[in-house]
Enzyme design. Sequence first.
Site, mmCIF file in Angstrom:
data_model
loop_
_atom_site.group_PDB
_atom_site.id
_atom_site.type_symbol
_atom_site.label_atom_id
_atom_site.label_comp_id
_atom_site.label_asym_id
_atom_site.label_seq_id
_atom_site.Cartn_x
_atom_site.Cartn_y
_atom_site.Cartn_z
ATOM 1 N N HIS A 190 8.171 27.241 -10.571
ATOM 2 C CA HIS A 190 9.310 27.048 -9.658
ATOM 3 C C HIS A 190 9.552 28.293 -8.789
ATOM 4 C CE1 HIS A 190 10.407 23.256 -11.413
ATOM 5 N NE2 HIS A 190 10.364 23.792 -12.619
ATOM 6 N N ILE A 191 9.512 29.474 -9.431
ATOM 7 C CA ILE A 191 9.827 30.701 -8.682
ATOM 8 C C ILE A 191 8.722 31.008 -7.675
ATOM 9 C CG2 ILE A 191 10.206 33.200 -8.886
ATOM 10 C CD1 ILE A 191 11.567 32.590 -11.645
ATOM 11 N N ILE A 193 8.393 40.656 -9.756
ATOM 12 C CA ILE A 193 9.692 40.155 -10.221
ATOM 13 C C ILE A 193 9.479 39.353 -11.506
ATOM 14 C CG2 ILE A 193 11.013 40.176 -8.050
ATOM 15 C CD1 ILE A 193 9.297 37.007 -9.262
ATOM 16 N N ALA A 194 8.314 39.549 -12.146
ATOM 17 C CA ALA A 194 7.963 38.743 -13.324
ATOM 18 C C ALA A 194 8.332 39.489 -14.610
ATOM 19 C CB ALA A 194 6.485 38.400 -13.281
ATOM 20 N N ARG A 195 7.400 40.250 -15.118
ATOM 21 C CA ARG A 195 7.617 41.061 -16.310
ATOM 22 C C ARG A 195 6.814 42.340 -16.172
ATOM 23 N NH1 ARG A 195 11.603 38.675 -17.530
ATOM 24 N NH2 ARG A 195 11.953 37.400 -19.375
ATOM 25 N N GLU A 230 11.598 48.806 -20.350
ATOM 26 C CA GLU A 230 12.924 48.830 -19.714
ATOM 27 C C GLU A 230 13.989 49.080 -20.781
ATOM 28 O OE1 GLU A 230 11.766 45.060 -16.860
ATOM 29 O OE2 GLU A 230 13.665 45.000 -17.958
ATOM 30 N N HIS A 280 15.853 45.382 -12.952
ATOM 31 C CA HIS A 280 15.801 43.985 -13.427
ATOM 32 C C HIS A 280 17.022 43.208 -12.911
ATOM 33 C CE1 HIS A 280 13.929 41.397 -16.828
ATOM 34 N NE2 HIS A 280 14.503 40.620 -15.923
HETATM 35 C C1 8YV Z 1 17.485 38.040 -16.576
HETATM 36 C C2 8YV Z 1 15.065 37.241 -16.986
HETATM 37 O O1 8YV Z 1 17.675 39.234 -15.890
HETATM 38 O O2 8YV Z 1 15.176 34.907 -16.741
HETATM 39 C C3 8YV Z 1 14.662 35.841 -17.306
HETATM 40 O O3 8YV Z 1 13.788 35.686 -18.175
HETATM 41 O O4 8YV Z 1 14.444 38.159 -17.377
HETATM 42 C C4 8YV Z 1 16.212 37.500 -16.057
HETATM 43 O O5 8YV Z 1 16.608 36.439 -15.299
HETATM 44 C C5 8YV Z 1 17.738 38.241 -17.982
HETATM 45 O O6 8YV Z 1 17.404 37.155 -18.774
HETATM 46 C C6 8YV Z 1 19.191 38.608 -18.164
HETATM 47 O O7 8YV Z 1 19.481 38.822 -19.421
#
Ligand code: 8YV
Length: 310
Positions: free
Chosen positions: A151-152, A227-229, A258, A276
């Site tokens: 989706h993203i 913007i993933a991990r 992090e 994040h």
């Molecule tokens: C959030 C995330 O910042 O959706 C995720 O897996 O890492 C981020 O959207 C995080 O879950 C906030 O706690």
Amino acid sequence: MSSRPGILTIDPILPFMKERLEQFFDLHPYTSLEELKVVAPVIRGITTGGGSGVPAAIMNALPNLEVVSVNGVGTDRIDLQEAKRRNIRVATTQGTLTDDVADMAVVLMMTVMRDVVNNDRFVRAGNWPNSPLPLSHSLTKKKVGIAGFGHIGQAIAKRVSAFGMEVAYFNSHAKPETAYRFEPNLKALAEWCDVLILAVSGGPRSANMINDDVLTCLGKNGVLINIARGTVVDEEALLVALKEKRIAGAGLDVFQNEPNINPAFFALPNTVLQAHQASATVETRTAMGNLVVENLIAYFTDGKLLTPVI
Ligand code: 8YV
């Protein structure tokens, strides 16, 4: 002893979530494994963030755990196999954060390519009257490679297409229902594109997927956006590539380790750093928080999760 289910809150929760959860549950904010032992028998549910997940030591310490409600979409920090084995249900906030996270990818891409942060510093330092700024780079007609086309990834494709950028994607399988070109080889995608945007799920399959080879293919004019991990990128390789200008720049919202990220990032002028923040807007965090709470209420009311993963 209270008959209300005990909920362990691993990440801090917003005040409105606390207020609503306290109508149904006894809340126990996580402090340490030692203190957890005291309340462990009453804990039947967990709230946590996607980045924190549920460390194995916590899951193992909770014999009566039934449900985990994740404030996010990532489940890479939760052992889903072990959860399944123990019949622990897991829900995420799927569907709530797609647009904001895609927006952050675009914000980072534009900020890096148009040198927004360096230019801001230049103006604030009073340097405008004294010297010209280096030219930045156009987005229009540039090629964007997207790794991870869920989706993203698809929401990012839609946005960058509107800027006149060409898109191709790498994914575990082709998505012929979309209008974009599938590239099954990540190195070939990195070689082809000007901007490589990471939107894959975390976990072992994507760990260190962006290594020195991929960065070499991205090349000295290439930009990396994550913007993933943090786990998706070999950070040592990235730091060297940025330092030696073997890639042009990076926009990073996520990191290994992090929030105690490698301080070597602080000294890189061609890098824009976020903490994040991709889903961190009032609107999205409100929608996420509501879903986290409602999943727990639904589960303890009639055994059903609204947005289950397992
Ligand atoms: C959030 C995330 O910042 O959706 C995720 O897996 O890492 C981020 O959207 C995080 O879950 C906030 O706690």
